[in-house]
Design a protein around this motif. Structure first.
Motif, PDB file in Angstrom:
ATOM      1  N   GLU A 174       0.825  -1.094   0.053  1.00 18.40           N
ATOM      2  CA  GLU A 174       0.181   0.005  -0.065  1.00 18.40           C
ATOM      3  C   GLU A 174       0.748   1.450   0.067  1.00 18.40           C
ATOM      4  O   GLU A 174       0.655   2.385   0.542  1.00 18.40           O
ATOM      5  CB  GLU A 174      -0.913  -0.089   1.337  1.00 18.40           C
ATOM      6  N   GLU A 175       1.867   1.145  -0.769  1.00 20.90           N
ATOM      7  CA  GLU A 175       3.021   2.376  -0.456  1.00 20.90           C
ATOM      8  C   GLU A 175       2.177   3.624  -1.303  1.00 20.90           C
ATOM      9  O   GLU A 175       2.988   4.824  -0.801  1.00 20.90           O
ATOM     10  CB  GLU A 175       4.259   2.032  -1.498  1.00 20.90           C
TER      11      GLU A 175
ATOM     12  N   TRP B 298       6.011  -6.541  -0.540  1.00 19.29           N
ATOM     13  CA  TRP B 298       7.207  -6.626  -1.220  1.00 19.29           C
ATOM     14  C   TRP B 298       7.564  -5.246  -1.984  1.00 19.29           C
ATOM     15  O   TRP B 298       8.662  -4.932  -2.509  1.00 19.29           O
ATOM     16  CB  TRP B 298       7.306  -7.481  -2.213  1.00 19.29           C
ATOM     17  N   ASP B 299       6.865  -4.101  -1.734  1.00 13.10           N
ATOM     18  CA  ASP B 299       6.814  -2.921  -1.932  1.00 13.10           C
ATOM     19  C   ASP B 299       7.578  -2.045  -0.954  1.00 13.10           C
ATOM     20  O   ASP B 299       8.487  -2.615  -0.038  1.00 13.10           O
ATOM     21  CB  ASP B 299       5.663  -2.166  -2.622  1.00 13.10           C
TER      22      ASP B 299
ATOM     23  N   ASN C 229       2.512 -13.635   2.957  1.00  6.05           N
ATOM     24  CA  ASN C 229       1.439 -13.084   2.710  1.00  6.05           C
ATOM     25  C   ASN C 229       0.473 -14.208   3.104  1.00  6.05           C
ATOM     26  O   ASN C 229       0.376 -15.675   2.685  1.00  6.05           O
ATOM     27  CB  ASN C 229       1.295 -12.752   1.241  1.00  6.05           C
ATOM     28  N   THR C 230      -0.647 -13.815   4.021  1.00 11.42           N
ATOM     29  CA  THR C 230      -1.660 -14.766   4.344  1.00 11.42           C
ATOM     30  C   THR C 230      -2.954 -14.285   4.169  1.00 11.42           C
ATOM     31  O   THR C 230      -3.913 -15.058   4.043  1.00 11.42           O
ATOM     32  CB  THR C 230      -1.395 -15.065   5.994  1.00 11.42           C
ATOM     33  N   GLY C 231      -3.322 -12.932   4.523  1.00 12.54           N
ATOM     34  CA  GLY C 231      -4.508 -12.534   4.320  1.00 12.54           C
ATOM     35  C   GLY C 231      -4.839 -11.380   5.243  1.00 12.54           C
ATOM     36  O   GLY C 231      -4.452 -11.368   6.375  1.00 12.54           O
TER      37      GLY C 231
END
Length: 241
Positions: free
Chosen positions: A15-16, A47-48, A74-76
């Motif tokens: 969400e960068e 990863w951003d 990443n899981t949610g």
């Protein structure tokens, strides 16, 4: 009992573009009745540059508790919320998406309703205000209304927006539940499990909402709608834990 501290759980995944603005909006909102804020940011293995933004934000904040938790993979969203609940020390929690669809200033609308009604759960409805409803995209509005209708039918409730992100819930109530959903199934799961508590009525207040589309980074899709229906049957109709 009056609330003394609000734990704000912010799930983050790449969400960068909006994260810095959102974090500062959460930080700068003044809560009613001198309620203190606890900001819990759960990074879902972004990863951003989201983690860098989070670290810079945490280092810059002096007078508000900020907790940063990064998940190894990443899981949610639901997994992020469950992790946030474990870390929370407030009297109640609210989830804040890391985009700019919801306005943190509306926290006070939910807090005021909880203080007045003494309810253990207050939902912020995007559709209770008819003007707000008309500003939403047709298919988005229709999908939410169908899922809310299904939820109300199964759980015997009268909600106008079951899928809302803004759910203000007492922490002790949440910690008494076994929450299992890892993605967007958190919404129907927690709503169905709240419905099982005979002495609890979910209150609603109208909130503002700024719709964003998939080009803006919106992640929820039709598969999540199917999962929502499945969760309503599983946790609501069948009352599974």
């Amino acid at each position: 009992m009056k609330l003394r501290r609000l734990s704000i759980i912010i799930p983050v995944y790449n969400e960068e573009c909006t994260l810095s603005t959102l974090l500062n909006a959460v930080l700068n909102v003044d809560l009613i009745d001198n309620i203190h804020k606890e900001i819990i940011i759960v990074d879902d293995a972004s990863w951003d540059t989201s983690q860098k933004i989070i670290l810079n934000f945490k280092d810059s904040v002096q007078d508000v508790a900020v907790i940063n938790k990064r998940l190894p993979k990443n899981t949610g969203k639901g997994a992020c919320i469950r992790e946030g609940i474990k870390l929370a020390t407030g009297d109640a929690i609210i989830v804040q998406d890391a985009d700019l669809e919801y306005n943190p200033k509306d926290f006070n609308l939910l807090l005021q309703k909880m203080q007045e009604s003494q309810s253990a759960a207050v939902y912020g409805s995007r559709f209770k205000d008819q003007d707000s409803s008309r500003r939403n995209r047709y298919w988005h509005y229709l999908g939410n209304q169908l899922l809310t209708y299904l939820s109300n039918t199964i759980n015997r409730q009268q909600l106008t927006d079951m899928e809302t992100c803004y759910k203000l819930i007492k922490l002790d109530v949440l910690k008494s539940m076994k929450l299992r959903e890892k993605r967007f199934g958190f919404e129907p799961e927690v709503t169905s499990k709240l419905a099982r508590l005979s002495d609890l009525n979910i209150e609603e207040v109208a909130i503002s909402y700024h719709y964003r589309n998939y080009r803006d980074g919106k992640k929820i899709g039709w598969k999540d709608a199917v999962r929502t229906a499945y969760c309503l049957i599983k946790y609501g109709l069948l009352k599974m834990d």
